[in-house]
Design an enzyme around this catalytic site. Structure first.
Site, PDB file in Angstrom:
ATOM      1  CG  HIS A   1      -1.971  -1.067   1.183  1.00  0.00           C
ATOM      2  ND1 HIS A   1      -2.857  -1.228   0.130  1.00  0.00           N
ATOM      3  CD2 HIS A   1      -2.250  -2.060   2.067  1.00  0.00           C
ATOM      4  CE1 HIS A   1      -3.633  -2.280   0.385  1.00  0.00           C
ATOM      5  NE2 HIS A   1      -3.286  -2.809   1.541  1.00  0.00           N
TER       6      HIS A   1
ATOM      7  CG  ASP B   1      -2.787  -8.222   0.746  1.00  0.00           C
ATOM      8  OD1 ASP B   1      -2.092  -8.472   1.740  1.00  0.00           O
ATOM      9  OD2 ASP B   1      -3.829  -7.529   0.798  1.00  0.00           O
TER      10      ASP B   1
ATOM     11  CG  ASP C   1      -4.968  -9.899   3.356  1.00  0.00           C
ATOM     12  OD1 ASP C   1      -4.721 -10.412   2.242  1.00  0.00           O
ATOM     13  OD2 ASP C   1      -4.622  -8.738   3.656  1.00  0.00           O
TER      14      ASP C   1
HETATM   15  N1  Q9C Z   1      -9.958  -1.982  11.227  1.00  0.00           N
HETATM   16  C1  Q9C Z   1      -2.486  -5.038   4.247  1.00  0.00           C
HETATM   17  O1  Q9C Z   1      -3.086  -6.088   4.128  1.00  0.00           O
HETATM   18  N2  Q9C Z   1      -8.353  -1.767   6.973  1.00  0.00           N
HETATM   19  N3  Q9C Z   1      -3.084  -3.905   4.656  1.00  0.00           N
HETATM   20  C2  Q9C Z   1      -8.559  -1.681   8.387  1.00  0.00           C
HETATM   21  C3  Q9C Z   1     -10.276  -2.598   9.969  1.00  0.00           C
HETATM   22  C4  Q9C Z   1      -6.984  -1.550   6.560  1.00  0.00           C
HETATM   23  C5  Q9C Z   1      -4.475  -3.892   4.950  1.00  0.00           C
HETATM   24  C6  Q9C Z   1     -10.017  -1.709   8.748  1.00  0.00           C
HETATM   25  C7  Q9C Z   1      -6.481  -2.698   5.714  1.00  0.00           C
HETATM   26  C8  Q9C Z   1      -5.020  -2.569   5.369  1.00  0.00           C
HETATM   27  C9  Q9C Z   1      -1.006  -4.994   3.987  1.00  0.00           C
HETATM   28 ZN    ZN Z   2      -4.125  -7.014   2.688  1.00  0.00          ZN
END
Ligand code: Q9C
Ligand code: ZN
Length: 341
Positions: free
Chosen positions: A159, A195, A284
């Site tokens: 990201h 991902d 994920d």
């Molecule tokens: N509290 C990676 O998988 N969303 N980043 C959070 C829930 C953020 C994911 C909402 C997701 C970022 C590297």
């Molecule tokens: Zn992710």
């Protein structure tokens, strides 16, 4: 033939511990935890095909080959500020005009970090540079030994844009490895990102370039982070026109439907004929992931590995997300085993 996968990690991954994230203005539990690396390391230590190494490279020059120096300097200064203030640094005002200039520390917080999930802590800068070093060291092994390698990177990277942190990412480890391979003489590299979240950072970094093909499979931005990018019509611009591919998926997509999309994505990669493949390997999309939204199973990660392995291109896998800590190690092992099969 000797079958093993070098695993490269850094102790710096155990040095920072985000206390919380801010989700829609509320304090929420941090997902990106030390436990994640602990579970992966335990799993690889028990697998007999892995060869565990600690990264020794200084990552900074390689980080600077991809990220703006003002941005990298900010991460360093904000880490120091967090230490002084004894408090994590979060943004509050984001740039609201495109000619905006950040000239004080409140403005900088919004300029250089695009969400409220990605705090800067005293150890953030060191951990960021050390994780990037794992990816570079992985790329070095890849070049030398032409066999599959796995960089266990934390913080993750996909990201992080050229000049912005977000989504738990500060330096784009996969992009840094790709740039290193190009700077070492490669002409065509592919980053394939599975991902569950769209790799907006990798897309940003290579969007105007033809020397890196960027291919992403993810939960559609209508439903999931990073919300603003990852649509199928984002194909790249200028020189980069035609070297960016997005495959957004509906929520709850399972193994079977995912596999059809995976085949399409791999066909694009085959046609490009990269010399090296960097896999942005997030886990994920697993059905038990607390934030993911798709429904893949642990055995299916082995299929993903199989198909990537069948491309016959040397592959460096760079760890991204994956927050179901109970199964994270098993998912990584399943995937790596699949590459070796
Ligand atoms: N509290 C990676 O998988 N969303 N980043 C959070 C829930 C953020 C994911 C909402 C997701 C970022 C590297
Ligand atoms: Zn992710």
């Amino acid at each position: 033939m000797q079958k093993e996968i070098p695993v490269i990690y850094t102790p710096a991954s155990f040095s920072y511990n985000p206390p919380y994230e801010l989700f829609n203005g509320k304090v929420d539990t941090a997902s990106e935890t030390i436990e994640r690396v602990r579970m992966i390391l335990t799993a690889v230590a028990h697998a007999d095909f892995t060869d565990i190494r600690i990264s020794k490279v200084n990552g900074l020059p390689y980080v600077l080959n991809v990220h703006d120096s003002e941005y990298v300097d900010y991460i360093k200064r904000a880490s120091d500020e967090s230490k002084q203030e004894k408090s994590p640094i979060f943004p509050s005002v984001h740039p609201y005009v495109d000619f905006g200039r950040a000239s004080n520390h409140v403005a900088e917080r919004g300029q250089y970090v695009f969400d409220t999930y990605t705090p800067i802590l005293p150890e953030t800068y060191n951990a960021t540079v050390a994780a990037a070093a794992c990816a570079v060291e992985g790329a070095k092994v890849l070049m030398k030994e032409k066999k599959p390698v796995y960089a266990l990177t934390r913080p993750p990277g996909h990201h992080a844009e050229k000049a912005k942190a977000g989504g738990y990412c500060y330096a784009n480890n996969a992009a840094i490895a790709a740039q290193f391979l190009l700077d070492s003489g490669a002409k065509k590299v592919c980053v394939f990102d599975f991902d569950v979240h769209h790799g907006n950072g990798t897309q940003d970094i290579f969007y105007e370039r033809a020397d890196v093909l960027v291919v992403n499979i993810h939960a559609a931005p209508e439903y999931k982070f990073p919300y603003f990018t990852g649509y199928a019509d984002e194909h790249g611009v200028n020189e980069g026109e035609g070297s960016n591919y997005n495959f957004p998926l509906n929520l709850k997509t399972g193994d079977e439907a995912y596999d059809l999309t995976l085949n399409k994505a791999l066909a694009v990669i085959k046609k490009y004929k990269p010399e090296y493949l960097i896999a942005s390997a997030g886990f994920d999309a697993h059905y038990t992931d607390p934030i993911g939204g798709l429904s893949l199973t642990t055995p299916y990660y082995r299929r993903i590995g199989n198909k990537i392995g069948e491309l016959g291109v040397p592959v460096l896998s760079v760890q991204e997300g994956g927050y179901a800590t109970e199964v994270l190690g098993q998912n990584v092992i399943s995937y790596l085993q699949g590459i070796l099969d």
